[in-house]
Design a protein around this motif. Structure first.
Motif, mmCIF file in Angstrom:
data_model
loop_
_atom_site.group_PDB
_atom_site.id
_atom_site.type_symbol
_atom_site.label_atom_id
_atom_site.label_comp_id
_atom_site.label_asym_id
_atom_site.label_seq_id
_atom_site.Cartn_x
_atom_site.Cartn_y
_atom_site.Cartn_z
ATOM 1 N N ASN A 334 0.836 -1.207 0.000
ATOM 2 C CA ASN A 334 0.000 0.000 0.000
ATOM 3 C C ASN A 334 0.867 1.252 0.000
ATOM 4 O O ASN A 334 0.586 2.211 -0.723
ATOM 5 C CB ASN A 334 -0.889 0.034 1.239
ATOM 6 C CG ASN A 334 -1.979 -1.009 1.202
ATOM 7 O OD1 ASN A 334 -2.267 -1.564 0.155
ATOM 8 N ND2 ASN A 334 -2.563 -1.295 2.352
ATOM 9 N N MET B 23 -18.284 -5.925 9.481
ATOM 10 C CA MET B 23 -17.262 -5.544 8.494
ATOM 11 C C MET B 23 -16.393 -4.398 8.993
ATOM 12 O O MET B 23 -15.184 -4.377 8.763
ATOM 13 C CB MET B 23 -17.925 -5.109 7.186
ATOM 14 C CG MET B 23 -18.458 -6.231 6.364
ATOM 15 S SD MET B 23 -17.140 -7.325 5.831
ATOM 16 C CE MET B 23 -16.386 -6.328 4.559
ATOM 17 N N HIS B 45 -13.665 -10.829 5.562
ATOM 18 C CA HIS B 45 -13.922 -9.457 5.101
ATOM 19 C C HIS B 45 -14.297 -9.438 3.618
ATOM 20 O O HIS B 45 -15.268 -8.783 3.227
ATOM 21 C CB HIS B 45 -12.672 -8.607 5.360
ATOM 22 C CG HIS B 45 -12.873 -7.132 5.171
ATOM 23 N ND1 HIS B 45 -13.362 -6.323 6.162
ATOM 24 C CD2 HIS B 45 -12.650 -6.324 4.108
ATOM 25 C CE1 HIS B 45 -13.433 -5.075 5.710
ATOM 26 N NE2 HIS B 45 -13.003 -5.051 4.467
ATOM 27 N N MET B 104 -10.132 -2.047 -5.488
ATOM 28 C CA MET B 104 -8.811 -1.806 -4.880
ATOM 29 C C MET B 104 -7.940 -3.055 -4.983
ATOM 30 O O MET B 104 -6.761 -2.983 -5.328
ATOM 31 C CB MET B 104 -9.047 -1.407 -3.422
ATOM 32 C CG MET B 104 -7.870 -1.469 -2.496
ATOM 33 S SD MET B 104 -8.367 -0.836 -0.875
ATOM 34 C CE MET B 104 -9.122 -2.280 -0.144
ATOM 35 N N TRP B 135 -7.620 2.831 -2.084
ATOM 36 C CA TRP B 135 -7.218 2.473 -0.720
ATOM 37 C C TRP B 135 -7.608 3.599 0.230
ATOM 38 O O TRP B 135 -8.248 3.384 1.259
ATOM 39 C CB TRP B 135 -5.711 2.195 -0.685
ATOM 40 C CG TRP B 135 -5.154 1.964 0.675
ATOM 41 C CD1 TRP B 135 -5.682 1.186 1.662
ATOM 42 C CD2 TRP B 135 -3.942 2.519 1.223
ATOM 43 N NE1 TRP B 135 -4.883 1.214 2.777
ATOM 44 C CE2 TRP B 135 -3.824 2.028 2.534
ATOM 45 C CE3 TRP B 135 -2.959 3.380 0.723
ATOM 46 C CZ2 TRP B 135 -2.734 2.368 3.359
ATOM 47 C CZ3 TRP B 135 -1.883 3.708 1.541
ATOM 48 C CH2 TRP B 135 -1.777 3.213 2.839
ATOM 49 N N HIS B 138 -11.354 3.754 0.563
ATOM 50 C CA HIS B 138 -11.894 2.659 1.385
ATOM 51 C C HIS B 138 -11.721 2.967 2.871
ATOM 52 O O HIS B 138 -12.629 2.752 3.669
ATOM 53 C CB HIS B 138 -11.189 1.350 1.009
ATOM 54 C CG HIS B 138 -11.929 0.102 1.394
ATOM 55 N ND1 HIS B 138 -13.030 -0.362 0.716
ATOM 56 C CD2 HIS B 138 -11.720 -0.787 2.390
ATOM 57 C CE1 HIS B 138 -13.463 -1.477 1.263
ATOM 58 N NE2 HIS B 138 -12.684 -1.762 2.303
#
Ligand code: HEM
Ligand code: HEM
Lengths: 355, 182
Positions: A334, B23, B45, B104, B135, B138
């Motif tokens: 990331n 979640m 998830h 993602m 990312w 999210h």
């Protein structure tokens, strides 16, 4: 709303208090789950910070094994592996691979001879789309027995306090075997003369549903010429990348993939302990590296060789490392993907051109 | 109050409420641990997230077909406004979060595997820039989602405990028919 009379007002106040308590408990539980209330929790972020050390990370690069070069080729599966796993990647056939030779350092500019551990990231894709990723290194066992100990090792090795490493070793006696290997194992002048080991244990599941705990290695077909560290240093700081490029350009290079099956008495949870030599082995295929490409424009830079990306028929064992690695590699990915602007594409291209 | 949400709407609401809260907790829990539980958490998830996506589509269809019970006329304008706008935010997040998660992972070239062996196709090509954008989205939207859920719960309890205007019962009644709990 009837908040006129005192009892009604008290009830309303009580209701508001109840709502606050519910909302507060929710937020508190969320904060706890996120680890904000437990600063001791070993998070991926802390693990990476420990790897970075006081100098901080090399932006845009992998947070470990930062120096590397991409390859592509094929994996020729012998079909023998189907006895122990239903995974389609081990059914007889030839499958495309992308991989990465690398050095176990957090600094992408480290001279080759200063890095003791070499690695390989590898991805094999079966025709049905199933993907097997792995990241292996050349020592015969891992330096430490647990992810927490790996963290402690990073902290100790970056510590400026005298006695930090001796104290670490006293607490983690398994590290001595690794130190001995690092001090005595011969070096080689080529990735093609290097073998790579999974070290971690995984579980293969066959078509009948039986589980087989395994480890595996990639053994080089090339003749291995032992070198001293000084001899490798004399070949130049980037010898390994130049050498493998020339070597593969001249002829494809190959490694045999050998799977070792655990005996019931063998532990699978601790990669710092090798299994006895006489365990059953199966040659499940051959990795053939056909093409080398610089990391910066090659196909491997933007892949996370997460060892828990496994096809159906393979899974993790009770070894705690793959999960810890998956969590840390994801964060590393990331971050570095978000830092592409810092990845020194221009600089590297310029120096290459001036060579 | 004359009617409540339909039984299917109520069932979906509560099932999804549990799933979404799950979640959110799984999400922040998994990204802050390196323990072996990381793997089952992230596997759950992915799977539960896609289940939420499917349920959200079904739920949107039910909402479109059956609508929502009218709000009590006694509600002040700002509250009515909030009550009218919040469903848009919820549906956007219920559909958006799973799609962003899926996109993602696609942009990072990860295989997207549900229940150990169902492989979803990538919905985007590998791309550092898209991955980074998604990312961040999210993560930030997840926190916005949690904030929205907390406010929603507080508002529901405010209807139930303070205003006692029957709004809470339109979703909370366990009766199978569409007639109201008064
Ligand atoms: C808890 C222990 C470990 C941690 C925290 C750790 C951390 C990391 C990180 C952050 C990366 C960069 C990932 C990326 O950005 O793609 C990496 C790469 C790598 N690691 Fe580990 N590692 C651990 C254990 C191991 C073990 C046990 C092995 C081998 C058996 C290993 C072999 C490798 C290899 C070969 C790479 C390079 C893969 C590539 O080319 O992308 N690591 N490690
Ligand atoms: C209602 C649906 C969803 C919700 C509420 C949700 C929520 C979250 C939360 C709270 C986090 C942690 C963010 C952080 O603190 O860094 C997270 C991370 C993540 N989610 Fe989701 N998610 C949903 C759907 C999905 C789906 C469907 C996928 C994939 C198919 C997915 C993949 C991921 C991944 C890979 C991460 C880790 C990101 C990282 O590496 O930091 N999510 N999610």
């Amino acid at each position: 709303m009837s908040s006129g009379t005192p009892p009604a007002r008290a009830r309303t106040l009580g209701s508001f208090a109840a709502i606050l308590v519910v909302a507060g408990a929710g937020v508190g539980a969320f904060a706890y789950a996120a680890g904000w209330l437990t600063p001791d929790r070993l998070t991926p972020a802390r693990m990476l910070a420990a790897l970075d050390g006081p100098k901080g990370p090399a932006l845009g690069h992998r947070r470990n094994h930062a120096k590397g070069i991409c390859f592509t080729g094929i994996f020729a599966a012998s079909g023998e592996g189907r006895e122990i796993t239903r995974a389609s990647v081990l059914a007889s056939g030839q499958y495309p691979v992308v991989g990465r030779f690398n050095l176990g350092t957090t600094e992408p500019d480290s001279p080759d001879a200063t890095v003791r551990v070499r690695g390989m990231g590898l991805q094999i894709t079966a025709p049905d789309g199933a993907v097997w990723r792995m990241a292996m290194i050349d020592p015969p066992f891992f330096p430490v027995a647990t992810p927490r100990a790996f963290y402690d090792l990073q902290v100790a090795s970056h510590s400026t306090e005298r006695g930090a490493m001796p104290a670490f070793i006293a607490q983690h006696p398994e590290f001595r075997a690794f130190a001995e290997w690092a001090g005595s194992a011969p070096w080689t002048g080529s990735y093609a003369e290097t073998g790579f080991n999974s070290l971690d244990s995984f579980v293969f599941t066959d078509t009948q549903g039986y589980d087989h705990p395994v480890r595996w290695s990639l053994l080089p077909d090339a003749t291995v010429t032992a070198l001293t560290q000084a001899q490798l240093a004399a070949m130049g700081p980037d010898h390994l990348e130049q050498e493998i490029r020339a070597r593969v350009a001249a002829a494809p290079q190959s490694w045999r993939m050998v799977v070792t099956l655990a005996d019931p008495i063998d532990q699978t949870a601790d990669p710092s302990k090798a299994w006895p030599e006489d365990r059953r082995r199966m040659e499940v295929g051959t990795l053939i590296v056909q093409r080398i490409e610089a990391e910066r424009d090659g196909p491997c830079r933007d892949i996370n060789f997460d060892p828990t990306v496994l096809p159906d028929g393979m899974s993790v064992s009770d070894d705690p490392f793959p999960a810890a690695r998956s969590a840390a590699y994801a964060r590393s990915y990331n971050l570095r993907a978000a830092e592409v602007r810092d990845y020194p594409y221009q600089r590297a291209a310029a120096t290459e051109a001036s060579r | 109050m004359t009617r409540s949400f339909t039984a299917w709407q109520r069932l979906l609401h509560w099932a999804m409420a549990i799933a979404i809260l799950g979640m959110l907790f799984i999400g922040v829990g998994m990204v802050s641990t390196i323990a072996p539980s990381y793997l089952p958490l992230i596997a759950t998830h992915r799977t539960l997230g896609i289940v939420i996506l499917v349920l959200a589509v079904v739920r949107l269809g039910l909402r479109w077909r059956y609508g929502a019970p009218p709000l009590p006329v006694s509600m002040p304008i700002p509250m009515r406004l909030a009550a009218h706008l919040s469903p848009y935010a919820f549906y956007a997040l219920m559909l958006g979060m799973p799609l962003i998660g899926w996109a993602m992972m696609s942009a990072a070239a990860y295989p997207i595997v549900l229940l150990g062996h169902i492989r979803l196709p990538p919905i985007l090509p590998q791309s550092d820039a898209l991955h980074t954008l998604l990312w961040k989205a999210h993560v930030y939207l997840a926190f916005a989602f949690f904030a929205l859920v907390v406010m929603h719960v507080a508002a529901a309890l405010y209807h139930a405990l303070v205003r006692r205007d029957g709004v809470f019962e339109t979703m909370a009644s366990v009766r199978a028919d569409r007639a109201a709990a008064e």
